[in-house]
Design an enzyme around this catalytic site. Sequence first.
Site, PDB file in Angstrom:
ATOM      1  N   ARG A  24       0.828  -1.202   0.000  1.00  0.00           N
ATOM      2  CA  ARG A  24       0.000   0.000   0.000  1.00  0.00           C
ATOM      3  C   ARG A  24       0.867   1.259   0.000  1.00  0.00           C
ATOM      4  O   ARG A  24       0.558   2.246  -0.690  1.00  0.00           O
ATOM      5  CB  ARG A  24      -0.924  -0.009   1.224  1.00  0.00           C
ATOM      6  CG  ARG A  24      -1.913   1.169   1.273  1.00  0.00           C
ATOM      7  CD  ARG A  24      -2.942   0.949   2.367  1.00  0.00           C
ATOM      8  NE  ARG A  24      -3.953   2.003   2.370  1.00  0.00           N
ATOM      9  CZ  ARG A  24      -3.967   3.024   3.220  1.00  0.00           C
ATOM     10  NH1 ARG A  24      -3.023   3.154   4.135  1.00  0.00           N
ATOM     11  NH2 ARG A  24      -4.922   3.934   3.149  1.00  0.00           N
ATOM     12  N   HIS A  28       0.594   4.089  -2.855  1.00  0.00           N
ATOM     13  CA  HIS A  28       0.290   5.469  -2.506  1.00  0.00           C
ATOM     14  C   HIS A  28       1.436   6.408  -2.884  1.00  0.00           C
ATOM     15  O   HIS A  28       1.211   7.604  -3.064  1.00  0.00           O
ATOM     16  CB  HIS A  28      -0.050   5.573  -1.015  1.00  0.00           C
ATOM     17  CG  HIS A  28      -1.432   5.119  -0.698  1.00  0.00           C
ATOM     18  ND1 HIS A  28      -2.254   5.768   0.202  1.00  0.00           N
ATOM     19  CD2 HIS A  28      -2.164   4.088  -1.171  1.00  0.00           C
ATOM     20  CE1 HIS A  28      -3.426   5.142   0.258  1.00  0.00           C
ATOM     21  NE2 HIS A  28      -3.381   4.113  -0.561  1.00  0.00           N
ATOM     22  N   ASN A  56      -4.251   8.869   3.751  1.00  0.00           N
ATOM     23  CA  ASN A  56      -3.047   8.336   4.395  1.00  0.00           C
ATOM     24  C   ASN A  56      -3.010   8.480   5.910  1.00  0.00           C
ATOM     25  O   ASN A  56      -2.392   7.661   6.597  1.00  0.00           O
ATOM     26  CB  ASN A  56      -1.810   9.032   3.820  1.00  0.00           C
ATOM     27  CG  ASN A  56      -1.541   8.657   2.380  1.00  0.00           C
ATOM     28  OD1 ASN A  56      -1.954   7.610   1.908  1.00  0.00           O
ATOM     29  ND2 ASN A  56      -0.839   9.534   1.666  1.00  0.00           N
ATOM     30  N   HIS A 155      -5.609  -6.463  -2.417  1.00  0.00           N
ATOM     31  CA  HIS A 155      -6.505  -6.502  -1.258  1.00  0.00           C
ATOM     32  C   HIS A 155      -6.785  -7.926  -0.801  1.00  0.00           C
ATOM     33  O   HIS A 155      -7.534  -8.126   0.148  1.00  0.00           O
ATOM     34  CB  HIS A 155      -7.809  -5.770  -1.574  1.00  0.00           C
ATOM     35  CG  HIS A 155      -7.650  -4.294  -1.655  1.00  0.00           C
ATOM     36  ND1 HIS A 155      -8.677  -3.438  -2.000  1.00  0.00           N
ATOM     37  CD2 HIS A 155      -6.569  -3.492  -1.441  1.00  0.00           C
ATOM     38  CE1 HIS A 155      -8.230  -2.191  -1.984  1.00  0.00           C
ATOM     39  NE2 HIS A 155      -6.960  -2.198  -1.654  1.00  0.00           N
TER      40      HIS A 155
END
Length: 282
Positions: A24, A28, A56, A155
């Site tokens: 992640r 990001h 975040n 995920h």
Amino acid sequence: MATIRSAVTAAVRRDPRMGASLLRLYFHDCFVQGCDGSVLLADSANFTGEQGSFPNKGSLRGFDVVDSIKAQVEAVCPRTVSCADILAVAARDAAVTLGGSPYTVLLGRRDSTTASLSLANTDLPSPTANLSDLITGFARKGLSATDMVALSGAHTIGQAQCTNFRSRLYGGEPNLNAADAAALRATCPQSGGDGNLAPMDPATPTAFDKAFFTGLIQQRGLLHSDQQLFSGGATDALVRAYASNGGTFRTDFAAAMVRMGSIGVLTGNQGQVRVACSRVNS
């Protein structure tokens, strides 16, 4: 890159959630300014960084793992390997440690000297996004709908905070498995408990496998944006394909990670190789 691999493997063994957290963190990073290590920068006198953005704040993890790897790499090869490259390799190794397919990470990225709170607030996909928004958002980064679905397969590991799936529980969405909904409401009340966690793949939450996609067919998507991948739209067939063949998913995921890793990279004389990932070189 054995130093990175061994550090990531040890971190994931200590905390299985760390695999998802490193993936992640990389995602990001790449979606804001490109894969330039900007997400790792703490706020400074010159800019407000990305860590405090809505997507975040209070949820990004793995900075300590990246900082530890950077210190080890600097001891051997000072000012040579960028934080952006370390994060790219760490994300790959995190997925492989939990069952993903190995792939070659292209190297040579340099680190940014700034970060953007505003771009982090606008460019990262929302957990409440509809399918058309997801496809459009990924297309802006040069990624296809297939890339989007494959990358969403990350995920299959990790967990989400209640604040990101509450609307799915209490918003009257019809495509939510009833048994899951009842259990999730105990974890995520209508008010309070924003940071309470639930797995995005309830079947095998720490294995990098196809179960996330099987769950979507069973209407077990935790996030609205996840279930949108299988909601009578253009990506239903791809979800079915991945649910029936985990090898196809892992292959497509690896290819999508390579493509994502090329977004907005800094090379040559652009940027710098930061000595510490959290701050620009003085």
